[in-house]
Design a protein around this motif. Structure first.
Motif, PDB file in Angstrom:
ATOM      1  N   TYR A  17      -5.345  18.788  39.077  1.00 12.92           N
ATOM      2  CA  TYR A  17      -5.219  18.284  40.442  1.00 12.92           C
ATOM      3  C   TYR A  17      -3.862  18.630  41.045  1.00 12.92           C
ATOM      4  CZ  TYR A  17      -5.018  14.782  44.223  1.00 12.92           C
ATOM      5  OH  TYR A  17      -4.891  14.149  45.420  1.00 12.92           O
ATOM      6  N   VAL A  18      -2.801  18.365  40.277  1.00 10.29           N
ATOM      7  CA  VAL A  18      -1.448  18.645  40.765  1.00 10.29           C
ATOM      8  C   VAL A  18      -1.275  20.135  41.059  1.00 10.29           C
ATOM      9  CG1 VAL A  18       0.995  18.623  40.114  1.00 10.29           C
ATOM     10  CG2 VAL A  18      -0.438  16.636  39.638  1.00 10.29           C
ATOM     11  N   ASN A  19      -1.965  20.979  40.306  1.00 15.15           N
ATOM     12  CA  ASN A  19      -1.861  22.423  40.496  1.00 15.15           C
ATOM     13  C   ASN A  19      -2.916  22.969  41.452  1.00 15.15           C
ATOM     14  OD1 ASN A  19       0.333  23.537  38.580  1.00 15.15           O
ATOM     15  ND2 ASN A  19      -0.795  22.115  37.276  1.00 15.15           N
ATOM     16  N   GLY A  20      -3.644  22.074  42.115  1.00 12.36           N
ATOM     17  CA  GLY A  20      -4.588  22.485  43.144  1.00 12.36           C
ATOM     18  C   GLY A  20      -5.813  23.203  42.635  1.00 12.36           C
ATOM     19  N   LYS A  21      -6.288  22.849  41.441  1.00 10.06           N
ATOM     20  CA  LYS A  21      -7.393  23.569  40.826  1.00 10.06           C
ATOM     21  C   LYS A  21      -8.701  22.772  40.789  1.00 10.06           C
ATOM     22  CE  LYS A  21      -4.374  26.366  37.857  1.00 10.06           C
ATOM     23  NZ  LYS A  21      -4.043  26.747  36.455  1.00 10.06           N
ATOM     24  N   LEU A  22      -8.760  21.638  41.485  1.00  2.89           N
ATOM     25  CA  LEU A  22      -9.982  20.832  41.499  1.00  2.89           C
ATOM     26  C   LEU A  22     -10.723  21.007  42.816  1.00  2.89           C
ATOM     27  CD1 LEU A  22      -8.945  17.428  39.879  1.00  2.89           C
ATOM     28  CD2 LEU A  22      -9.926  19.433  38.779  1.00  2.89           C
ATOM     29  N   LEU A  44       0.118  10.376  36.640  1.00  2.00           N
ATOM     30  CA  LEU A  44      -0.015  11.302  37.755  1.00  2.00           C
ATOM     31  C   LEU A  44       1.286  11.421  38.534  1.00  2.00           C
ATOM     32  CD1 LEU A  44      -1.544  13.057  39.777  1.00  2.00           C
ATOM     33  CD2 LEU A  44      -2.473  10.984  40.790  1.00  2.00           C
ATOM     34  N   LYS A  45       1.923  10.289  38.781  1.00  2.00           N
ATOM     35  CA  LYS A  45       3.180  10.304  39.517  1.00  2.00           C
ATOM     36  C   LYS A  45       4.245  11.073  38.741  1.00  2.00           C
ATOM     37  CE  LYS A  45       6.452   7.243  41.861  1.00  2.00           C
ATOM     38  NZ  LYS A  45       6.780   5.852  42.202  1.00  2.00           N
ATOM     39  N   SER A  46       4.300  10.883  37.429  1.00  2.00           N
ATOM     40  CA  SER A  46       5.286  11.576  36.600  1.00  2.00           C
ATOM     41  C   SER A  46       5.056  13.082  36.619  1.00  2.00           C
ATOM     42  CB  SER A  46       5.215  11.062  35.154  1.00  2.00           C
ATOM     43  OG  SER A  46       5.538   9.683  35.106  1.00  2.00           O
ATOM     44  N   VAL A  47       3.798  13.494  36.500  1.00  2.00           N
ATOM     45  CA  VAL A  47       3.476  14.921  36.526  1.00  2.00           C
ATOM     46  C   VAL A  47       3.862  15.533  37.861  1.00  2.00           C
ATOM     47  CG1 VAL A  47       1.582  16.596  36.477  1.00  2.00           C
ATOM     48  CG2 VAL A  47       1.637  14.723  34.827  1.00  2.00           C
ATOM     49  N   ALA A  48       3.561  14.813  38.935  1.00  2.00           N
ATOM     50  CA  ALA A  48       3.892  15.330  40.268  1.00  2.00           C
ATOM     51  C   ALA A  48       5.401  15.466  40.443  1.00  2.00           C
ATOM     52  CB  ALA A  48       3.316  14.402  41.341  1.00  2.00           C
ATOM     53  N   ASN A  49       6.147  14.462  39.988  1.00  2.00           N
ATOM     54  CA  ASN A  49       7.614  14.528  40.081  1.00  2.00           C
ATOM     55  C   ASN A  49       8.167  15.677  39.254  1.00  2.00           C
ATOM     56  OD1 ASN A  49       8.604  12.453  41.820  1.00  2.00           O
ATOM     57  ND2 ASN A  49       7.870  10.947  40.362  1.00  2.00           N
ATOM     58  N   LEU A  50       7.635  15.857  38.057  1.00  2.00           N
ATOM     59  CA  LEU A  50       8.095  16.931  37.185  1.00  2.00           C
ATOM     60  C   LEU A  50       7.832  18.291  37.808  1.00  2.00           C
ATOM     61  CD1 LEU A  50       9.239  17.912  34.503  1.00  2.00           C
ATOM     62  CD2 LEU A  50       6.943  17.727  33.526  1.00  2.00           C
ATOM     63  N   LYS A  51       6.660  18.452  38.392  1.00  2.00           N
ATOM     64  CA  LYS A  51       6.339  19.730  39.025  1.00  2.00           C
ATOM     65  C   LYS A  51       7.288  20.013  40.179  1.00  2.00           C
ATOM     66  CE  LYS A  51       2.620  22.312  41.282  1.00  2.00           C
ATOM     67  NZ  LYS A  51       2.785  23.506  40.455  1.00  2.00           N
TER      68      LYS A  51
END
Length: 244
Positions: A17-22, A44-51
């Motif tokens: 989702y974070v990488n726009g693949k869904l 999800l929030k952590s992944v988004a912040n890391l990206k």
């Protein structure tokens, strides 16, 4: 439709989702899971912040150009929006109720479970009532259906008139009157299909919700949920919120 993800699948879906693949459907399914899962909302929030941090570092290393590519701005905007949405949802899950009763009901001809307009609902009186209501003449619409109801004898037709009368009263803010009409649908449950009965319970629950009668709201929404039809998923999210 995916009913449930295990932990690994859920985290993989979040990364996608974070990488726009869904796809749009996959995004809907993912959020249906996340709204009930505080741990993975934080993930999800952590992944988004890391990206966001990684993308920033990559751009800082590109000293040979001062112009950031278009995709960077698009990704940054998407991540910022994602973090904002997750923040709001985290706040909501900490409140007693993260849902609100539906504000109004769209007036439409009643359709059966197979998507076809039922023979009784195709009667001119309902079409005329909806036309009146859609042009701001709600009281005339109500009077028309009430007059028809007085002369009705067939249980299925009584139920359908009652469903439409309930929706008209609901949209006018007359929630107690709406409940009376919807309960007439329930009283004729042996003569209606599952979709009509499900709607009646769902609308009764929301009407009680408007009246702050949360016990009755939960009881009726649960009945809609138990019918395992079109309202099952949204009913489940309401039940979770009303149980907090």
């Amino acid at each position: 439709m995916i009913e449930s993800f295990n932990k690994k699948e859920l985290e993989e879906k979040i990364d996608q989702y974070v990488n726009g693949k869904l796809s749009a459907q996959e995004v809907d399914e993912l959020w249906a899971e996340l709204i009930q899962d505080g741990y993975h909302l934080d993930y999800l929030k952590s992944v988004a912040n890391l990206k966001a941090v990684i993308e920033q570092k990559r751009e800082e290393q590109k000293e040979h150009t001062n112009q950031k590519p278009y995709w960077y701005y698009a990704a940054a905007a998407a991540i910022a929006l994602l973090i904002a949405v997750v923040g709001v949802m985290n706040i909501s899950t900490q409140q007693q109720s993260s849902v609100e009763p539906i504000s109004s009901i769209e007036l439409d001809y009643y359709r059966s479970g197979d998507g076809m307009i039922s023979s009784s609902s195709d009667k001119e009186v309902i079409r005329n009532a909806i036309k009146l209501a859609n042009t701001g003449r709600e009281n005339e619409a109500i009077s028309l259906l009430e007059s028809e109801l007085k002369n009705a004898s067939e249980p299925g037709w009584i139920a359908e008139l009652s469903l439409n009368l309930g929706s008209l009263q609901y949209n006018n803010g007359n929630y107690r009157k709406a409940i009376e009409h919807y309960e007439r649908v329930v009283a004729h449950k042996d003569n209606v299909d599952v979709l009509m009965l499900e709607k009646a319970y769902w609308y009764i629950g929301n009407a009680h919700f408007h009246l702050d009668q949360l016990v009755d709201a939960k009881m009726n929404i649960e009945k809609a949920y138990e019918l395992n039809g079109a309202y099952r998923r949204v009913a489940k999210s309401y039940l979770n919120a009303l149980s907090d």
